[in-house]
Design a protein around this motif. Sequence first.
Motif, short mmCIF file in Angstrom:
data_model
loop_
_atom_site.label_atom_id
_atom_site.label_comp_id
_atom_site.label_asym_id
_atom_site.label_seq_id
_atom_site.Cartn_x
_atom_site.Cartn_y
_atom_site.Cartn_z
N VAL A 76 48.94 36.28 14.84
CA VAL A 76 48.45 37.66 14.86
C VAL A 76 47.50 37.87 16.04
O VAL A 76 47.61 38.84 16.79
CB VAL A 76 47.75 38.01 13.53
CG1 VAL A 76 47.08 39.38 13.61
CG2 VAL A 76 48.75 37.98 12.39
N ILE A 77 46.54 36.96 16.20
CA ILE A 77 45.57 37.08 17.27
C ILE A 77 46.24 36.93 18.63
O ILE A 77 45.93 37.65 19.59
CB ILE A 77 44.46 36.02 17.11
CG1 ILE A 77 43.73 36.21 15.76
CG2 ILE A 77 43.46 36.09 18.25
CD1 ILE A 77 43.07 37.56 15.62
N LEU A 78 47.19 36.00 18.69
CA LEU A 78 47.92 35.76 19.94
C LEU A 78 48.63 37.03 20.41
O LEU A 78 48.60 37.37 21.59
CB LEU A 78 48.93 34.63 19.72
CG LEU A 78 49.58 34.01 20.96
CD1 LEU A 78 48.58 33.14 21.70
CD2 LEU A 78 50.78 33.15 20.55
N ASP A 79 49.26 37.73 19.47
CA ASP A 79 50.02 38.93 19.83
C ASP A 79 49.13 40.07 20.29
O ASP A 79 49.59 40.97 20.98
CB ASP A 79 50.87 39.39 18.64
CG ASP A 79 52.33 39.06 18.85
OD1 ASP A 79 52.61 37.96 19.36
OD2 ASP A 79 53.18 39.90 18.53
N ASN A 80 47.87 40.01 19.90
CA ASN A 80 46.94 41.05 20.32
C ASN A 80 46.57 40.92 21.80
O ASN A 80 46.17 41.88 22.43
CB ASN A 80 45.67 40.98 19.47
CG ASN A 80 45.09 42.34 19.19
OD1 ASN A 80 45.63 43.36 19.58
ND2 ASN A 80 43.96 42.36 18.51
N SER A 81 46.72 39.70 22.35
CA SER A 81 46.34 39.47 23.75
C SER A 81 47.48 39.03 24.64
O SER A 81 47.39 39.16 25.86
CB SER A 81 45.22 38.41 23.81
OG SER A 81 45.65 37.18 23.26
N ILE A 82 48.58 38.52 24.04
CA ILE A 82 49.68 37.99 24.85
C ILE A 82 50.32 39.06 25.72
O ILE A 82 50.90 38.78 26.78
CB ILE A 82 50.74 37.32 23.95
CG1 ILE A 82 51.62 36.38 24.75
CG2 ILE A 82 51.59 38.36 23.22
CD1 ILE A 82 52.56 35.55 23.88
N VAL A 83 50.21 40.31 25.28
CA VAL A 83 50.87 41.41 25.99
C VAL A 83 50.16 41.76 27.30
O VAL A 83 50.78 42.29 28.22
CB VAL A 83 50.96 42.65 25.06
CG1 VAL A 83 49.59 43.28 24.86
CG2 VAL A 83 51.93 43.67 25.61
N PHE A 84 48.85 41.47 27.41
CA PHE A 84 48.09 41.94 28.57
C PHE A 84 48.64 41.42 29.89
O PHE A 84 48.79 42.17 30.86
CB PHE A 84 46.61 41.56 28.43
CG PHE A 84 45.90 42.34 27.36
CD1 PHE A 84 45.85 43.72 27.41
CD2 PHE A 84 45.27 41.69 26.31
CE1 PHE A 84 45.18 44.44 26.42
CE2 PHE A 84 44.61 42.39 25.33
CZ PHE A 84 44.57 43.77 25.38
N THR A 85 48.91 40.11 29.96
CA THR A 85 49.37 39.55 31.24
C THR A 85 50.82 39.90 31.52
O THR A 85 51.31 39.67 32.62
CB THR A 85 49.19 38.02 31.25
OG1 THR A 85 49.56 37.48 29.98
CG2 THR A 85 47.75 37.64 31.56
N GLY A 86 51.54 40.46 30.52
CA GLY A 86 52.91 40.89 30.75
C GLY A 86 53.05 42.36 31.08
O GLY A 86 54.16 42.84 31.36
N LEU A 87 51.95 43.10 31.08
CA LEU A 87 52.02 44.55 31.28
C LEU A 87 52.66 44.97 32.60
O LEU A 87 53.48 45.90 32.61
CB LEU A 87 50.62 45.17 31.15
CG LEU A 87 50.05 45.24 29.72
CD1 LEU A 87 48.61 45.73 29.74
CD2 LEU A 87 50.90 46.15 28.83
N PRO A 88 52.31 44.35 33.73
CA PRO A 88 52.97 44.77 34.98
C PRO A 88 54.49 44.58 34.93
O PRO A 88 55.24 45.43 35.43
CB PRO A 88 52.33 43.86 36.03
CG PRO A 88 50.97 43.55 35.47
CD PRO A 88 51.21 43.40 34.00
N GLN A 89 54.96 43.47 34.32
CA GLN A 89 56.41 43.26 34.18
C GLN A 89 57.03 44.32 33.28
O GLN A 89 58.11 44.84 33.56
CB GLN A 89 56.70 41.87 33.61
CG GLN A 89 56.75 40.77 34.65
CD GLN A 89 57.37 39.50 34.07
OE1 GLN A 89 57.89 39.49 32.95
NE2 GLN A 89 57.32 38.43 34.85
N ILE A 90 56.36 44.64 32.18
CA ILE A 90 56.88 45.65 31.25
C ILE A 90 56.98 47.00 31.94
O ILE A 90 57.98 47.72 31.79
CB ILE A 90 55.98 45.74 30.00
CG1 ILE A 90 56.01 44.42 29.21
CG2 ILE A 90 56.42 46.89 29.10
CD1 ILE A 90 55.02 44.37 28.05
N ARG A 91 55.96 47.35 32.70
CA ARG A 91 55.96 48.64 33.41
C ARG A 91 57.12 48.69 34.41
O ARG A 91 57.82 49.70 34.51
CB ARG A 91 54.63 48.83 34.14
CG ARG A 91 54.55 50.16 34.89
CD ARG A 91 53.14 50.41 35.41
NE ARG A 91 52.65 49.29 36.17
CZ ARG A 91 51.37 49.11 36.49
NH1 ARG A 91 50.48 49.98 36.08
NH2 ARG A 91 50.99 48.06 37.19
#
Length: 457
Positions: A14-29
Amino acid sequence: MLILAIICVSYFMVILDNSIVFTGLPQIRADMGFSETGLSWITNAYVLVFGGLLLLGARAGDLFGHRRVFLFSLVVFSLTSLLVGAAQTQWWLIGARALQGVGAAVLAPSALSLLTRSFAEGRARNRAMAAYSAVAGLGAAFGLVVGGLVADLVSWRAGFFLNVPVGIAMVVPAVRFLPETARRRGRFDVAGALLATLGSTALVFGIVDASDIGWTAPATLIPLVAGVVLLALFARVERRAAQPIVPLRLFASRERSGAYVTRMLYMGAMMGFFFFTAQFLQSVYHWTPLQAGLAFLPMTLVNFVFAVQVPRLLERASRPLVLTTGVALTMVGMVWLSRLDLHTPYLTGVALPMVLIGAGQGLALAPLTSSGVDGVAPADAGAASGLVNTVHQIGSALSLSILTAVAATVSTGHGATDIAARSGAALTGSAVLLALAVVAVLILIVPARATHTERSL
């Protein structure tokens, strides 16, 4: 130890998913064509639902048994992680993140309840709680690195796919080894939970839209007014409910109210810090997602060092002093970091401010949590603990929407220059939120704690 491992690994997801997305944001965009404001909904959808349904999730464990609810939430969280990883459109991704928040809202309180029921008070429970708390801190830090690593080597999707085998692997030993808890009679405050979630979501929606279409546009004003009305109805429902999801008497204490306000402001500032700094590191420095994740280590390592010293510090200094020092240090670090631009060097412009931010967070969170739960009646202990986590999540979402709107006001539309300008503006907003948090501590918590100490003498 096996019970503790099952609980901690599941909570770690749960905690991991709260922060794992941050470093992937440029790729997602880049992959899905998100705008800057649209990108914020990937985080907001998760934390709004997580925070809004957290107390209802805790109630579900009381009524149906915490092990049964824990197993259900593991399955939901794993399946929705699969949906996130497989998302093909923006709305699919945002909707799947919201469903993930449902699973997290049920899993987190059930995990904590199972832990307290599996370990007797005293040394055993203290050690278990220490491990549980360490998972929260390490999960947030590790998520940035893991998110960067998988995004760098595979894809941003891989981090979410990873939850599926981990979740399945946890279900089997959980069925066998976790004890079931006795069910209690009671009822769900569904109306309260829905009004809190919908009201908060409407406010965030209005604030985010304002950055694109203006504050006076009907599409901005309608959700803002709806949000205020829904939250007013929430307060009325809670006042009349036989078993409210948020007993309003919790706000009778000046110290607790101050702790809730401070936590909303503080965690909102930190959400902006992670969201915008991760993008700055990749878009301005042109670092890989893994390098961006590792760049946060000065903050996370110092955070851990100071956090483990807090119990010893509280034996020598008052709680308000430790808390005020922590929030003030974070504010100074954020002011320093907010000066970044296209030519800011990492060491002196990012890493050193992160050291102050990490030290401040390490000092602030434990006393802030204690102030949020102290002095409650035994019957309200669960609600008070849940409310601390609820204001944490909802405050993060509301503040991120405000900071995203602030960032949009300085948009240049020119690549790295645009990201640098947006990040500097948003982090300046985070510094303002932290300054308000310092004021809340000094006006609400410090005097209340002093009065409490005088009465105890």
